[in-house]
Design an enzyme around this catalytic site. Structure first.
Site, PDB file in Angstrom:
ATOM      1  N   ASP A   6       0.762  -1.132  -0.167  1.00 20.24           N
ATOM      2  CA  ASP A   6      -0.008   0.059   0.029  1.00 20.24           C
ATOM      3  C   ASP A   6       0.780   1.403   0.152  1.00 20.24           C
ATOM      4  OD1 ASP A   6      -2.342   1.887   0.674  1.00 20.24           O
ATOM      5  OD2 ASP A   6      -3.316  -0.186   0.887  1.00 20.24           O
ATOM      6  N   HIS A  35      -3.609   5.810   3.490  1.00 21.83           N
ATOM      7  CA  HIS A  35      -4.410   4.686   2.867  1.00 21.83           C
ATOM      8  C   HIS A  35      -3.976   3.123   3.536  1.00 21.83           C
ATOM      9  CE1 HIS A  35      -5.917   2.277  -0.467  1.00 21.83           C
ATOM     10  NE2 HIS A  35      -6.854   3.289  -0.661  1.00 21.83           N
ATOM     11  N   SER A  56     -11.053  -0.413  -1.909  1.00 26.63           N
ATOM     12  CA  SER A  56      -9.560  -0.450  -1.113  1.00 26.63           C
ATOM     13  C   SER A  56      -9.788  -1.063   0.254  1.00 26.63           C
ATOM     14  CB  SER A  56      -9.210   0.965  -0.852  1.00 26.63           C
ATOM     15  OG  SER A  56      -8.625   1.335  -2.082  1.00 26.63           O
TER      16      SER A  56
END
Length: 551
Positions: free
Chosen positions: A81, A298, A467
Protein backbone atom coordinates in the site's frame (compact mmCIF):
# COMPACT_ATOMS: atom_id res chain seq x y z
CA UNK A 1 -6.01 3.11 -7.90
CA UNK A 2 -8.10 6.27 -7.74
CA UNK A 3 -8.97 5.48 -4.15
CA UNK A 4 -12.09 6.84 -2.49
CA UNK A 5 -10.79 9.02 0.29
CA UNK A 6 -12.92 12.14 -0.20
CA UNK A 7 -16.61 11.23 -0.32
CA UNK A 8 -17.69 13.94 2.12
CA UNK A 9 -16.68 16.56 -0.43
CA UNK A 10 -19.54 15.67 -2.76
CA UNK A 11 -21.76 18.22 -1.05
CA UNK A 12 -19.08 20.84 -1.60
CA UNK A 13 -18.68 19.95 -5.25
CA UNK A 14 -22.42 19.71 -5.88
CA UNK A 15 -23.07 23.41 -5.72
CA UNK A 16 -20.31 23.95 -8.27
CA UNK A 17 -21.80 21.27 -10.53
CA UNK A 18 -18.47 19.47 -10.40
CA UNK A 19 -17.74 15.76 -10.39
CA UNK A 20 -15.89 15.01 -7.17
CA UNK A 21 -14.12 11.80 -6.17
CA UNK A 22 -16.00 9.63 -3.78
CA UNK A 23 -14.38 9.88 -0.39
CA UNK A 24 -11.76 12.22 0.99
CA UNK A 25 -10.25 11.74 4.45
CA UNK A 26 -10.85 15.35 5.36
CA UNK A 27 -8.39 17.20 7.57
CA UNK A 28 -6.59 13.99 8.55
CA UNK A 29 -9.45 12.52 10.57
CA UNK A 30 -10.71 13.02 14.12
CA UNK A 31 -9.19 12.12 17.46
CA UNK A 32 -12.08 9.97 18.68
CA UNK A 33 -14.62 7.78 16.91
CA UNK A 34 -17.27 9.46 19.07
CA UNK A 35 -16.96 12.42 16.71
CA UNK A 36 -18.18 10.23 13.83
CA UNK A 37 -21.70 8.91 13.25
CA UNK A 38 -22.18 5.95 15.59
CA UNK A 39 -24.37 4.19 13.02
CA UNK A 40 -21.24 3.40 11.00
CA UNK A 41 -19.00 2.20 13.82
CA UNK A 42 -17.79 -1.35 13.17
CA UNK A 43 -20.84 -2.22 11.07
CA UNK A 44 -18.76 -4.51 8.88
CA UNK A 45 -18.38 -6.81 11.91
CA UNK A 46 -22.14 -7.21 12.38
CA UNK A 47 -24.57 -9.93 11.30
CA UNK A 48 -27.55 -9.56 8.97
CA UNK A 49 -29.85 -11.73 11.10
CA UNK A 50 -28.80 -10.86 14.63
CA UNK A 51 -27.98 -7.19 14.13
CA UNK A 52 -30.12 -6.43 11.07
CA UNK A 53 -27.00 -5.06 9.41
CA UNK A 54 -25.43 -6.89 6.42
CA UNK A 55 -21.89 -7.07 7.77
CA UNK A 56 -19.70 -10.16 7.62
CA UNK A 57 -20.71 -11.72 10.98
CA UNK A 58 -17.33 -11.41 12.69
CA UNK A 59 -18.69 -10.71 16.16
CA UNK A 60 -21.08 -13.64 15.87
CA UNK A 61 -18.24 -15.91 14.75
CA UNK A 62 -16.18 -15.08 17.82
CA UNK A 63 -19.05 -15.45 20.27
CA UNK A 64 -20.65 -18.60 18.87
CA UNK A 65 -17.89 -20.53 17.12
CA UNK A 66 -14.55 -19.49 18.59
CA UNK A 67 -15.25 -18.80 22.26
CA UNK A 68 -13.82 -22.15 23.37
CA UNK A 69 -11.17 -22.49 20.65
CA UNK A 70 -7.59 -21.34 20.37
CA UNK A 71 -6.00 -20.27 17.08
CA UNK A 72 -3.38 -22.65 15.74
CA UNK A 73 -1.30 -20.28 13.63
CA UNK A 74 -0.19 -16.68 13.57
CA UNK A 75 -1.16 -15.40 10.11
CA UNK A 76 1.00 -12.76 8.44
CA UNK A 77 -0.83 -10.44 6.06
CA UNK A 78 1.34 -8.33 3.79
CA UNK A 79 -0.28 -4.96 3.07
CA UNK A 80 1.13 -3.60 -0.18
CA UNK A 81 0.00 0.00 0.00
CA UNK A 82 0.96 3.63 0.48
CA UNK A 83 2.55 3.14 3.88
CA UNK A 84 1.11 2.39 7.30
CA UNK A 85 1.28 4.20 10.63
CA UNK A 86 2.86 1.32 12.54
CA UNK A 87 2.67 3.34 15.78
CA UNK A 88 -1.10 3.75 15.77
CA UNK A 89 -2.49 2.77 19.17
CA UNK A 90 -4.96 0.39 17.51
CA UNK A 91 -2.13 -1.53 15.80
CA UNK A 92 0.08 -2.12 18.84
CA UNK A 93 1.44 -5.64 18.79
CA UNK A 94 -0.03 -6.23 15.33
CA UNK A 95 2.91 -5.18 13.17
CA UNK A 96 5.15 -7.93 11.78
CA UNK A 97 8.70 -7.98 13.07
CA UNK A 98 11.57 -9.51 11.14
CA UNK A 99 13.26 -11.27 14.03
CA UNK A 100 16.39 -11.91 11.98
CA UNK A 101 17.08 -8.23 11.41
CA UNK A 102 18.65 -5.78 13.86
CA UNK A 103 17.03 -2.37 13.58
CA UNK A 104 19.16 0.59 12.59
CA UNK A 105 22.55 -1.06 12.33
CA UNK A 106 22.85 -0.50 8.59
CA UNK A 107 23.50 -4.19 7.96
CA UNK A 108 21.44 -6.75 6.06
CA UNK A 109 21.58 -9.17 8.99
CA UNK A 110 19.41 -11.88 7.42
CA UNK A 111 20.96 -11.54 3.94
CA UNK A 112 17.59 -11.17 2.25
CA UNK A 113 18.76 -8.22 0.18
CA UNK A 114 17.06 -5.55 2.32
CA UNK A 115 18.92 -3.63 5.01
CA UNK A 116 17.14 -2.94 8.32
CA UNK A 117 13.81 -4.30 7.02
CA UNK A 118 12.40 -4.79 10.49
CA UNK A 119 8.72 -4.27 9.59
CA UNK A 120 8.83 -4.57 5.81
CA UNK A 121 10.19 -2.41 3.02
CA UNK A 122 9.56 0.81 1.13
CA UNK A 123 9.97 0.55 -2.62
CA UNK A 124 9.41 4.27 -3.15
CA UNK A 125 12.61 5.71 -1.79
CA UNK A 126 16.37 5.59 -1.53
CA UNK A 127 19.02 4.80 1.05
CA UNK A 128 19.27 8.48 1.99
CA UNK A 129 15.71 8.37 3.28
CA UNK A 130 14.15 10.35 0.44
CA UNK A 131 10.71 9.10 -0.62
CA UNK A 132 8.30 9.50 -3.51
CA UNK A 133 4.93 10.86 -2.46
CA UNK A 134 3.34 11.78 -5.80
CA UNK A 135 3.52 10.05 -9.16
CA UNK A 136 2.03 10.48 -12.60
CA UNK A 137 -0.56 8.10 -13.96
CA UNK A 138 0.74 5.17 -15.98
CA UNK A 139 -0.76 6.44 -19.22
CA UNK A 140 1.06 9.75 -18.71
CA UNK A 141 4.34 7.86 -18.41
CA UNK A 142 3.53 5.86 -21.54
CA UNK A 143 2.61 9.01 -23.45
CA UNK A 144 5.87 10.63 -22.38
CA UNK A 145 7.76 7.56 -23.56
CA UNK A 146 6.11 7.21 -26.99
CA UNK A 147 5.34 10.82 -27.95
CA UNK A 148 8.84 11.67 -29.26
CA UNK A 149 8.67 8.75 -31.72
CA UNK A 150 5.01 8.83 -32.75
CA UNK A 151 3.69 12.38 -32.31
CA UNK A 152 4.10 13.12 -36.04
CA UNK A 153 2.99 9.68 -37.27
CA UNK A 154 -0.41 9.67 -38.98
CA UNK A 155 -0.82 6.02 -40.02
CA UNK A 156 0.53 2.55 -39.28
CA UNK A 157 1.83 2.14 -42.82
CA UNK A 158 5.47 1.12 -42.75
CA UNK A 159 5.46 0.34 -39.05
CA UNK A 160 6.54 -3.05 -37.74
CA UNK A 161 4.11 -5.14 -35.69
CA UNK A 162 5.76 -3.98 -32.47
CA UNK A 163 5.72 -0.36 -33.60
CA UNK A 164 2.04 -0.63 -34.47
CA UNK A 165 1.32 -1.78 -30.91
CA UNK A 166 3.35 1.12 -29.55
CA UNK A 167 1.62 3.58 -31.88
CA UNK A 168 -1.82 2.37 -30.80
CA UNK A 169 -0.76 2.69 -27.17
CA UNK A 170 0.40 6.23 -27.92
CA UNK A 171 -2.95 7.14 -29.47
CA UNK A 172 -4.92 5.67 -26.56
CA UNK A 173 -2.81 7.31 -23.89
CA UNK A 174 -2.88 10.67 -25.69
CA UNK A 175 -6.67 10.52 -25.87
CA UNK A 176 -6.96 9.62 -22.18
CA UNK A 177 -4.49 12.31 -21.19
CA UNK A 178 -6.12 15.09 -23.18
CA UNK A 179 -9.60 14.19 -21.96
CA UNK A 180 -8.73 14.02 -18.27
CA UNK A 181 -6.43 17.03 -18.32
CA UNK A 182 -9.15 19.10 -19.96
CA UNK A 183 -11.66 18.03 -17.29
CA UNK A 184 -9.28 18.74 -14.43
CA UNK A 185 -8.25 22.14 -15.79
CA UNK A 186 -11.89 23.17 -16.13
CA UNK A 187 -12.54 22.03 -12.57
CA UNK A 188 -9.45 23.88 -11.37
CA UNK A 189 -10.58 27.06 -13.09
CA UNK A 190 -14.02 26.82 -11.46
CA UNK A 191 -12.46 26.20 -8.07
CA UNK A 192 -9.98 29.04 -8.47
CA UNK A 193 -12.81 31.42 -9.35
CA UNK A 194 -14.96 30.22 -6.48
CA UNK A 195 -11.98 30.49 -4.15
CA UNK A 196 -11.51 34.15 -5.01
CA UNK A 197 -15.12 34.89 -4.08
CA UNK A 198 -14.80 32.82 -0.90
CA UNK A 199 -11.62 34.63 0.18
CA UNK A 200 -13.25 38.01 -0.50
CA UNK A 201 -16.38 37.18 1.49
CA UNK A 202 -14.41 35.75 4.39
CA UNK A 203 -12.22 38.85 4.46
CA UNK A 204 -15.26 41.15 4.51
CA UNK A 205 -16.93 39.21 7.35
CA UNK A 206 -13.66 38.89 9.25
CA UNK A 207 -13.09 42.64 9.09
CA UNK A 208 -16.65 43.32 10.23
CA UNK A 209 -16.44 40.91 13.19
CA UNK A 210 -12.86 41.78 14.02
CA UNK A 211 -11.74 38.15 13.92
CA UNK A 212 -10.83 35.54 11.33
CA UNK A 213 -12.80 32.61 12.74
CA UNK A 214 -16.50 32.61 13.47
CA UNK A 215 -19.46 30.24 13.69
CA UNK A 216 -22.43 30.01 11.35
CA UNK A 217 -24.62 31.34 14.19
CA UNK A 218 -22.37 34.38 14.54
CA UNK A 219 -22.64 34.89 10.79
CA UNK A 220 -26.44 34.69 10.97
CA UNK A 221 -26.50 37.16 13.86
CA UNK A 222 -24.83 39.93 11.85
CA UNK A 223 -27.14 42.92 11.55
CA UNK A 224 -25.84 45.85 9.54
CA UNK A 225 -26.78 48.34 6.87
CA UNK A 226 -23.46 47.79 5.13
CA UNK A 227 -24.39 46.38 1.70
CA UNK A 228 -20.99 44.78 1.18
CA UNK A 229 -21.17 42.91 4.49
CA UNK A 230 -24.73 41.75 3.85
CA UNK A 231 -23.82 40.53 0.39
CA UNK A 232 -20.89 38.51 1.78
CA UNK A 233 -23.06 37.21 4.65
CA UNK A 234 -25.86 36.03 2.36
CA UNK A 235 -23.47 34.40 -0.09
CA UNK A 236 -21.72 32.42 2.66
CA UNK A 237 -24.99 31.36 4.31
CA UNK A 238 -26.33 30.14 0.99
CA UNK A 239 -23.25 27.97 0.46
CA UNK A 240 -23.37 26.62 4.02
CA UNK A 241 -26.99 25.61 3.49
CA UNK A 242 -25.86 23.52 0.52
CA UNK A 243 -23.43 21.50 2.66
CA UNK A 244 -20.38 23.62 1.94
CA UNK A 245 -17.56 24.14 4.40
CA UNK A 246 -14.38 26.13 3.70
CA UNK A 247 -12.28 23.21 4.95
CA UNK A 248 -13.79 20.69 2.58
CA UNK A 249 -13.57 23.13 -0.31
CA UNK A 250 -9.87 23.75 0.25
CA UNK A 251 -9.22 20.02 0.64
CA UNK A 252 -10.97 19.36 -2.66
CA UNK A 253 -9.09 22.20 -4.35
CA UNK A 254 -5.78 20.76 -3.12
CA UNK A 255 -6.88 17.39 -4.49
CA UNK A 256 -7.56 18.82 -7.95
CA UNK A 257 -4.26 20.71 -7.87
CA UNK A 258 -2.51 17.36 -7.38
CA UNK A 259 -3.93 16.13 -10.67
CA UNK A 260 -2.63 19.12 -12.56
CA UNK A 261 0.71 19.45 -10.80
CA UNK A 262 1.61 15.77 -10.47
CA UNK A 263 -0.67 13.04 -11.85
CA UNK A 264 -1.18 14.65 -15.27
CA UNK A 265 2.11 16.55 -15.54
CA UNK A 266 4.21 15.25 -18.44
CA UNK A 267 7.27 17.03 -17.05
CA UNK A 268 7.03 15.50 -13.58
CA UNK A 269 9.30 12.50 -12.98
CA UNK A 270 9.93 11.71 -9.30
CA UNK A 271 11.52 8.35 -10.13
CA UNK A 272 14.92 10.08 -10.13
CA UNK A 273 14.71 9.78 -6.34
CA UNK A 274 14.83 5.99 -6.61
CA UNK A 275 17.43 6.17 -9.41
CA UNK A 276 16.60 2.77 -10.90
CA UNK A 277 15.44 1.56 -14.29
CA UNK A 278 11.74 0.79 -13.73
CA UNK A 279 11.71 -1.39 -16.85
CA UNK A 280 14.47 -3.68 -15.54
CA UNK A 281 13.30 -6.14 -12.89
CA UNK A 282 16.90 -7.14 -12.12
CA UNK A 283 17.71 -3.56 -11.09
CA UNK A 284 16.27 -4.21 -7.65
CA UNK A 285 18.71 -2.72 -5.13
CA UNK A 286 16.67 0.31 -4.14
CA UNK A 287 14.23 1.50 -1.52
CA UNK A 288 14.53 1.89 2.24
CA UNK A 289 13.18 0.57 5.52
CA UNK A 290 10.73 3.45 5.97
CA UNK A 291 7.36 1.68 5.89
CA UNK A 292 5.37 4.73 7.02
CA UNK A 293 6.48 7.16 4.34
CA UNK A 294 4.95 10.55 3.53
CA UNK A 295 1.39 9.27 3.01
CA UNK A 296 0.23 6.60 5.43
CA UNK A 297 -3.39 7.72 5.02
CA UNK A 298 -4.35 4.71 2.89
CA UNK A 299 -2.37 1.79 4.28
CA UNK A 300 -3.31 2.64 7.86
CA UNK A 301 -7.10 2.13 7.45
CA UNK A 302 -6.43 -1.00 5.37
CA UNK A 303 -4.28 -2.47 8.15
CA UNK A 304 -6.85 -1.49 10.76
CA UNK A 305 -9.65 -3.40 9.07
CA UNK A 306 -7.54 -6.56 9.12
CA UNK A 307 -5.81 -6.29 12.46
CA UNK A 308 -7.08 -3.40 14.58
CA UNK A 309 -7.20 -4.37 18.26
CA UNK A 310 -10.61 -5.81 19.11
CA UNK A 311 -12.63 -4.99 22.19
CA UNK A 312 -10.38 -2.32 23.66
CA UNK A 313 -13.19 0.23 23.70
CA UNK A 314 -11.08 2.74 21.79
CA UNK A 315 -12.62 2.69 18.35
CA UNK A 316 -12.20 0.36 15.42
CA UNK A 317 -12.37 -3.42 15.82
CA UNK A 318 -10.28 -5.30 13.29
CA UNK A 319 -11.37 -8.70 12.03
CA UNK A 320 -8.52 -11.11 12.84
CA UNK A 321 -6.86 -11.35 16.25
CA UNK A 322 -3.97 -13.75 15.72
CA UNK A 323 -2.50 -11.76 12.87
CA UNK A 324 0.47 -9.55 12.02
CA UNK A 325 0.76 -6.90 9.32
CA UNK A 326 3.84 -6.88 7.10
CA UNK A 327 4.10 -3.36 5.68
CA UNK A 328 5.22 -2.91 2.07
CA UNK A 329 5.16 0.63 0.76
CA UNK A 330 4.82 0.61 -3.03
CA UNK A 331 1.78 2.76 -3.88
CA UNK A 332 2.27 6.52 -4.37
CA UNK A 333 -0.38 9.15 -4.84
CA UNK A 334 -0.80 8.38 -8.52
CA UNK A 335 -0.20 5.10 -10.31
CA UNK A 336 2.09 2.46 -8.86
CA UNK A 337 4.93 0.93 -10.90
CA UNK A 338 4.61 -2.69 -12.03
CA UNK A 339 8.16 -3.40 -10.95
CA UNK A 340 7.57 -2.16 -7.40
CA UNK A 341 4.45 -4.30 -7.08
CA UNK A 342 6.22 -7.39 -8.43
CA UNK A 343 9.12 -6.99 -6.03
CA UNK A 344 6.76 -6.30 -3.12
CA UNK A 345 4.85 -9.51 -3.83
CA UNK A 346 8.10 -11.46 -3.95
CA UNK A 347 9.31 -9.86 -0.72
CA UNK A 348 6.05 -10.82 0.99
CA UNK A 349 6.31 -14.42 -0.15
CA UNK A 350 10.00 -14.81 0.69
CA UNK A 351 9.61 -13.31 4.15
CA UNK A 352 6.70 -15.41 5.37
CA UNK A 353 3.46 -13.68 4.40
CA UNK A 354 0.46 -15.99 4.11
CA UNK A 355 -1.92 -13.41 2.61
CA UNK A 356 -1.20 -10.37 0.45
CA UNK A 357 -3.69 -7.50 0.43
CA UNK A 358 -3.55 -5.27 -2.65
CA UNK A 359 -5.79 -2.20 -2.47
CA UNK A 360 -4.59 -0.45 -5.61
CA UNK A 361 -5.00 -0.61 -9.36
CA UNK A 362 -4.66 1.16 -12.70
CA UNK A 363 -5.75 1.00 -16.35
CA UNK A 364 -2.38 0.26 -17.99
CA UNK A 365 0.31 -2.27 -17.08
CA UNK A 366 3.34 -1.99 -19.40
CA UNK A 367 5.42 -4.45 -17.39
CA UNK A 368 2.57 -6.83 -16.60
CA UNK A 369 4.94 -9.75 -17.13
CA UNK A 370 6.85 -8.68 -14.00
CA UNK A 371 3.67 -8.81 -11.92
CA UNK A 372 2.45 -12.04 -13.53
CA UNK A 373 5.66 -13.86 -12.66
CA UNK A 374 5.41 -12.63 -9.07
CA UNK A 375 1.75 -13.72 -8.88
CA UNK A 376 2.64 -17.18 -10.15
CA UNK A 377 5.46 -17.33 -7.60
CA UNK A 378 3.05 -16.46 -4.77
CA UNK A 379 0.59 -19.05 -6.07
CA UNK A 380 3.32 -21.71 -6.07
CA UNK A 381 4.17 -20.87 -2.45
CA UNK A 382 0.58 -21.27 -1.18
CA UNK A 383 -0.05 -17.54 -0.66
CA UNK A 384 -3.56 -16.07 -0.95
CA UNK A 385 -3.78 -12.77 -2.85
CA UNK A 386 -6.70 -10.39 -2.28
CA UNK A 387 -7.23 -7.44 -4.62
CA UNK A 388 -9.62 -4.48 -4.63
CA UNK A 389 -11.76 -4.45 -7.78
CA UNK A 390 -11.50 -0.68 -8.25
CA UNK A 391 -13.66 2.40 -7.91
CA UNK A 392 -14.66 3.30 -11.46
CA UNK A 393 -18.22 1.92 -11.36
CA UNK A 394 -17.52 -0.27 -14.38
CA UNK A 395 -17.79 -3.87 -15.50
CA UNK A 396 -14.21 -5.11 -15.46
CA UNK A 397 -15.13 -8.19 -17.47
CA UNK A 398 -14.78 -5.88 -20.45
CA UNK A 399 -12.36 -3.23 -19.19
CA UNK A 400 -8.74 -3.28 -18.10
CA UNK A 401 -8.03 -3.12 -14.39
CA UNK A 402 -4.52 -4.07 -13.29
CA UNK A 403 -3.15 -6.07 -11.59
CA UNK A 404 -5.38 -8.98 -12.45
CA UNK A 405 -5.64 -12.72 -11.92
CA UNK A 406 -5.83 -13.12 -15.71
CA UNK A 407 -2.24 -13.78 -16.75
CA UNK A 408 -0.53 -13.18 -20.08
CA UNK A 409 -0.02 -16.91 -20.63
CA UNK A 410 -3.79 -17.43 -20.71
CA UNK A 411 -4.07 -18.94 -17.22
CA UNK A 412 -5.76 -17.48 -14.16
CA UNK A 413 -4.18 -17.33 -10.73
CA UNK A 414 -5.86 -19.95 -8.55
CA UNK A 415 -5.18 -18.20 -5.22
CA UNK A 416 -6.50 -14.74 -6.14
CA UNK A 417 -9.68 -13.04 -4.90
CA UNK A 418 -11.11 -9.89 -6.52
CA UNK A 419 -13.38 -7.87 -4.23
CA UNK A 420 -16.19 -5.35 -4.82
CA UNK A 421 -17.79 -3.09 -2.20
CA UNK A 422 -21.19 -3.12 -0.46
CA UNK A 423 -23.00 -0.72 1.86
CA UNK A 424 -24.97 -1.31 5.08
CA UNK A 425 -28.24 -0.70 3.21
CA UNK A 426 -29.90 -3.94 2.13
CA UNK A 427 -31.79 -2.27 -0.70
CA UNK A 428 -31.10 -1.00 -4.20
CA UNK A 429 -28.10 0.95 -2.91
CA UNK A 430 -26.48 -2.18 -1.44
CA UNK A 431 -23.58 -2.10 -3.91
CA UNK A 432 -21.32 0.93 -3.70
CA UNK A 433 -22.13 3.30 -6.55
CA UNK A 434 -18.40 3.48 -7.31
CA UNK A 435 -17.60 -0.25 -7.12
CA UNK A 436 -16.36 -2.16 -10.13
CA UNK A 437 -18.14 -5.44 -10.81
CA UNK A 438 -18.08 -8.41 -13.18
CA UNK A 439 -19.46 -11.93 -13.10
CA UNK A 440 -16.16 -13.26 -14.42
CA UNK A 441 -13.51 -11.06 -12.85
CA UNK A 442 -15.00 -10.04 -9.49
CA UNK A 443 -15.18 -12.98 -7.09
CA UNK A 444 -17.26 -11.61 -4.24
CA UNK A 445 -18.23 -8.48 -2.35
CA UNK A 446 -17.51 -7.12 1.12
CA UNK A 447 -18.40 -3.98 3.10
CA UNK A 448 -16.70 -0.92 1.63
CA UNK A 449 -19.13 2.00 2.01
CA UNK A 450 -19.28 4.32 5.03
CA UNK A 451 -16.68 2.52 7.12
CA UNK A 452 -15.20 4.16 10.21
CA UNK A 453 -11.51 3.34 9.96
CA UNK A 454 -8.09 4.21 11.32
CA UNK A 455 -6.27 7.33 10.16
CA UNK A 456 -2.62 8.20 10.86
CA UNK A 457 -1.56 9.78 14.16
CA UNK A 458 -4.07 7.88 16.31
CA UNK A 459 -7.03 9.32 14.43
CA UNK A 460 -10.15 7.97 12.72
CA UNK A 461 -12.22 8.82 9.68
CA UNK A 462 -15.18 7.62 7.63
CA UNK A 463 -14.13 6.26 4.24
CA UNK A 464 -15.40 4.39 1.18
CA UNK A 465 -13.79 2.23 -1.46
CA UNK A 466 -13.10 -1.26 -2.68
CA UNK A 467 -9.72 -0.48 -1.10
CA UNK A 468 -11.38 -1.19 2.25
CA UNK A 469 -13.61 -4.03 1.09
CA UNK A 470 -10.48 -5.95 0.10
CA UNK A 471 -9.00 -5.99 3.64
CA UNK A 472 -12.37 -7.15 4.99
CA UNK A 473 -11.84 -10.28 2.89
CA UNK A 474 -8.16 -10.46 3.88
CA UNK A 475 -9.19 -10.19 7.52
CA UNK A 476 -11.79 -12.94 7.25
CA UNK A 477 -9.27 -15.11 5.39
CA UNK A 478 -6.68 -14.53 8.14
CA UNK A 479 -9.24 -15.34 10.83
CA UNK A 480 -10.21 -18.63 9.18
CA UNK A 481 -6.64 -19.64 8.38
CA UNK A 482 -5.48 -18.98 11.95
CA UNK A 483 -7.90 -21.69 13.15
CA UNK A 484 -7.62 -24.00 10.15
CA UNK A 485 -4.00 -23.80 8.96
CA UNK A 486 -4.32 -27.21 7.30
CA UNK A 487 -6.26 -25.59 4.46
CA UNK A 488 -4.31 -24.66 1.34
CA UNK A 489 -4.64 -21.16 -0.11
CA UNK A 490 -6.79 -22.54 -2.94
CA UNK A 491 -9.01 -24.38 -0.44
CA UNK A 492 -9.32 -21.26 1.69
CA UNK A 493 -10.34 -19.26 -1.37
CA UNK A 494 -13.02 -21.84 -2.21
CA UNK A 495 -14.28 -21.80 1.38
CA UNK A 496 -14.69 -18.01 1.27
CA UNK A 497 -16.51 -18.15 -2.05
CA UNK A 498 -18.80 -21.07 -1.26
CA UNK A 499 -19.73 -19.73 2.17
CA UNK A 500 -20.42 -16.19 0.97
CA UNK A 501 -23.91 -14.99 1.86
CA UNK A 502 -26.23 -14.80 -1.11
CA UNK A 503 -29.15 -12.44 -1.57
CA UNK A 504 -30.84 -14.13 -4.55
CA UNK A 505 -33.91 -11.91 -4.63
CA UNK A 506 -32.14 -8.63 -3.98
CA UNK A 507 -32.19 -6.14 -6.84
CA UNK A 508 -29.57 -3.41 -6.78
CA UNK A 509 -28.52 -0.47 -8.88
CA UNK A 510 -25.71 -1.09 -11.29
CA UNK A 511 -22.72 0.82 -9.91
CA UNK A 512 -22.58 4.25 -11.53
CA UNK A 513 -22.31 7.81 -10.29
CA UNK A 514 -24.56 9.06 -13.05
CA UNK A 515 -27.94 9.83 -11.40
CA UNK A 516 -29.62 9.69 -14.82
CA UNK A 517 -28.44 6.14 -15.46
CA UNK A 518 -29.84 4.18 -12.53
CA UNK A 519 -30.65 0.68 -13.78
CA UNK A 520 -31.24 -2.35 -11.58
CA UNK A 521 -30.02 -5.92 -11.71
CA UNK A 522 -29.92 -8.88 -9.38
CA UNK A 523 -27.06 -8.63 -6.92
CA UNK A 524 -26.14 -12.21 -7.80
CA UNK A 525 -25.17 -11.14 -11.34
CA UNK A 526 -22.37 -8.78 -10.30
CA UNK A 527 -19.78 -11.33 -9.20
CA UNK A 528 -18.74 -14.92 -9.72
CA UNK A 529 -19.97 -16.10 -6.32
CA UNK A 530 -22.96 -13.78 -6.20
CA UNK A 531 -22.31 -13.25 -2.51
CA UNK A 532 -20.74 -11.30 0.34
CA UNK A 533 -17.88 -12.76 2.37
CA UNK A 534 -19.00 -14.04 5.78
CA UNK A 535 -16.75 -15.04 8.67
CA UNK A 536 -19.36 -17.10 10.50
CA UNK A 537 -20.28 -19.20 7.48
CA UNK A 538 -16.66 -19.50 6.34
CA UNK A 539 -15.56 -20.90 9.69
CA UNK A 540 -18.37 -23.46 9.66
CA UNK A 541 -17.44 -24.62 6.17
CA UNK A 542 -13.72 -24.62 7.02
CA UNK A 543 -14.46 -27.01 9.88
CA UNK A 544 -16.16 -29.38 7.47
CA UNK A 545 -13.35 -29.20 4.92
CA UNK A 546 -10.71 -29.72 7.61
CA UNK A 547 -12.52 -32.76 8.99
CA UNK A 548 -12.71 -34.33 5.53
CA UNK A 549 -9.00 -33.72 5.01
CA UNK A 550 -8.18 -35.47 8.28
CA UNK A 551 -9.97 -38.69 7.30
Amino acid sequence: MRTNLFRNLKATAAFLLLSAPIAFAQDGGVSSVSELDKAYHNWYNLDAKQDKVPGVSVNRAYSELLASKQPKKKVVVAVIDSGTDINHEELKGKIWVNKNEIAGNGIDDDNNGYTDDVHGWGFLGNAAGENIEYETYEYVRLLRKYAPKYKNVTSTQGLSEQEQKEYNTYLTTRKNFEKELDERLKTKANLDGFGEVLNYCEAVIGKHLGKNTYTVNELKAISTSDAEVNKAKNWLLQKYSQGFTPESFRAYKAHIDKYVNYHLNLEFNPRTIVADNPEDITDNKYGNSDVVGPRADHGTPVAGVIAGIRGNGVGVDGIAENVEIMVLRAVPSGDERDKDIALAIRYAVDNGAHIINMSFGKDFSPQKNFVDEAVKYAESKNVLMVHAAGNDGKNIDGADNFPTKQLLDGTRASTWLEVGATSKNLDKTFVGEFSNYGVQNVDLFAPGVDLVLLAPDNKYDKMDGTSFASPVVSGVAALVWSYYPELTAAELKDVLLQSSVKYPKLKVYYPTEDPKNKKTTKFSTLSASGGVVNAYEALKLAEQVAQKKSL
